[in-house]
Design a protein around this motif. Structure first.
Motif, short mmCIF file in Angstrom:
data_model
loop_
_atom_site.label_atom_id
_atom_site.label_comp_id
_atom_site.label_asym_id
_atom_site.label_seq_id
_atom_site.Cartn_x
_atom_site.Cartn_y
_atom_site.Cartn_z
N MET A 46 0.81 -1.23 0.00
CA MET A 46 0.00 0.00 0.00
C MET A 46 0.84 1.27 0.00
O MET A 46 0.32 2.36 0.19
CB MET A 46 -0.96 0.01 1.19
N THR A 49 0.88 5.25 0.35
CA THR A 49 -0.18 5.66 1.28
C THR A 49 0.04 5.10 2.67
O THR A 49 -0.07 5.83 3.66
CB THR A 49 -1.55 5.22 0.75
N GLY A 71 -11.98 3.98 -3.92
CA GLY A 71 -11.09 4.90 -3.20
C GLY A 71 -10.96 4.56 -1.73
O GLY A 71 -9.96 4.91 -1.10
N ASP A 72 -11.95 3.87 -1.15
CA ASP A 72 -11.85 3.46 0.25
C ASP A 72 -10.69 2.49 0.42
O ASP A 72 -10.44 1.64 -0.43
CB ASP A 72 -13.12 2.75 0.71
N ILE A 73 -10.00 2.61 1.54
CA ILE A 73 -8.97 1.64 1.91
C ILE A 73 -9.61 0.69 2.91
O ILE A 73 -10.07 1.13 3.97
CB ILE A 73 -7.73 2.32 2.49
N LYS A 86 -6.24 -3.12 1.27
CA LYS A 86 -6.13 -2.69 -0.13
C LYS A 86 -7.11 -1.55 -0.38
O LYS A 86 -7.99 -1.27 0.42
CB LYS A 86 -6.46 -3.84 -1.09
N ARG A 87 -6.97 -0.95 -1.56
CA ARG A 87 -7.86 0.13 -1.98
C ARG A 87 -8.96 -0.43 -2.88
O ARG A 87 -8.70 -1.23 -3.78
CB ARG A 87 -7.08 1.20 -2.73
N GLU A 112 -5.87 8.82 -10.26
CA GLU A 112 -5.40 8.19 -9.03
C GLU A 112 -4.26 9.04 -8.45
O GLU A 112 -3.09 8.72 -8.60
CB GLU A 112 -4.92 6.76 -9.32
N TYR A 114 -2.95 9.33 -5.62
CA TYR A 114 -2.06 8.62 -4.71
C TYR A 114 -0.96 7.88 -5.46
O TYR A 114 -0.01 7.39 -4.85
CB TYR A 114 -2.86 7.65 -3.82
N VAL A 145 -10.13 -4.89 -5.77
CA VAL A 145 -9.21 -4.13 -4.93
C VAL A 145 -7.79 -4.24 -5.48
O VAL A 145 -7.44 -5.25 -6.08
CB VAL A 145 -9.25 -4.62 -3.46
N ASP A 148 -1.74 0.16 -3.62
CA ASP A 148 -1.21 1.37 -4.26
C ASP A 148 0.16 1.12 -4.87
O ASP A 148 0.55 1.77 -5.83
CB ASP A 148 -1.14 2.52 -3.26
N ARG A 170 -13.19 -0.14 7.20
CA ARG A 170 -12.43 0.87 6.46
C ARG A 170 -11.31 1.42 7.33
O ARG A 170 -11.52 1.76 8.50
CB ARG A 170 -13.36 2.01 6.04
#
Length: 185
Positions: A46, A49, A71-73, A86-87, A112, A114, A145, A148, A170
């Motif tokens: 990840m 981030t 977009g949620d992790i 994961k995202r 994206e 990030y 998922v 990053d 989350r």
């Protein structure tokens, strides 16, 4: 008579301490199992981030109210004894594809931010950060998922989509190390 009153008072005080301790344990159990849980990031999948060994607070209750969004992790049960972080890239009904290092959801390009730093480095060094794949249609009740750190992530490209039922919660707060306290985006 005073001895009996003193013994009764001491007994009552112990009983109050036992009740307070029992309530504290019960509250901790309810908060941990229903509301929040700590999670330790294991590995570099990840980055940038989240970093290896960082500790995050996972909000469990949020997905009783709403479903995960791109977009949620998230933290989810990858196997019976291992959780991944994961995202969320796509949700049920979405079509996910990557062409030329550009993510497309339902044929629309997705920014994206990030990944900007990693994409610039990959471009300068002459390779793609994310290999082409897809299009993949995500079944209802499933999530796609990715980590990053696209070159070093075991995610839906390898393990397939993730069931909504396997989502723990989350990741909302990075709390350790203290000098890295932040809210991931």
């Amino acid at each position: 008579m005073k001895e009996i009153e003193g013994a009764t008072k001491a007994k009552n005080e112990w009983w109050e301490w036992i009740k307070a301790l029992a309530i504290a344990i019960l509250l901790a159990f309810v908060i941990r199992s229903l509301l929040f849980a700590p999670f330790v990031v294991d590995g570099a999948s990840m980055m940038p981030t989240l970093h290896d060994r960082e500790r995050v607070i996972v909000t469990k209750l949020i997905y009783f109210v709403k479903e995960p969004s791109p977009g949620d992790i998230i933290v989810f049960h990858a196997t019976a004894d291992r959780d991944y972080i994961k995202r969320v890239i796509g949700v049920g009904g979405d079509i996910v594809e990557v062409r030329g290092d550009q993510l497309y959801i339902n044929q629309e390009p997705v920014d994206e931010p990030y990944l900007h730093e990693y994409k610039q480095q990959a471009e300068q060094e002459g390779y793609f950060l994310t290999g082409d794949f897809g299009p993949i249609e995500i079944p209802e009740g499933e999530l796609f998922v990715m980590g990053d750190n696209r070159l070093n992530s075991k995610d839906s490209r390898m393990i397939g989509t993730v069931s909504l039922k396997s989502v723990v919660g989350r990741a909302d707060v990075i709390f350790w190390p203290l000098n890295q306290f932040r809210f991931p985006k």
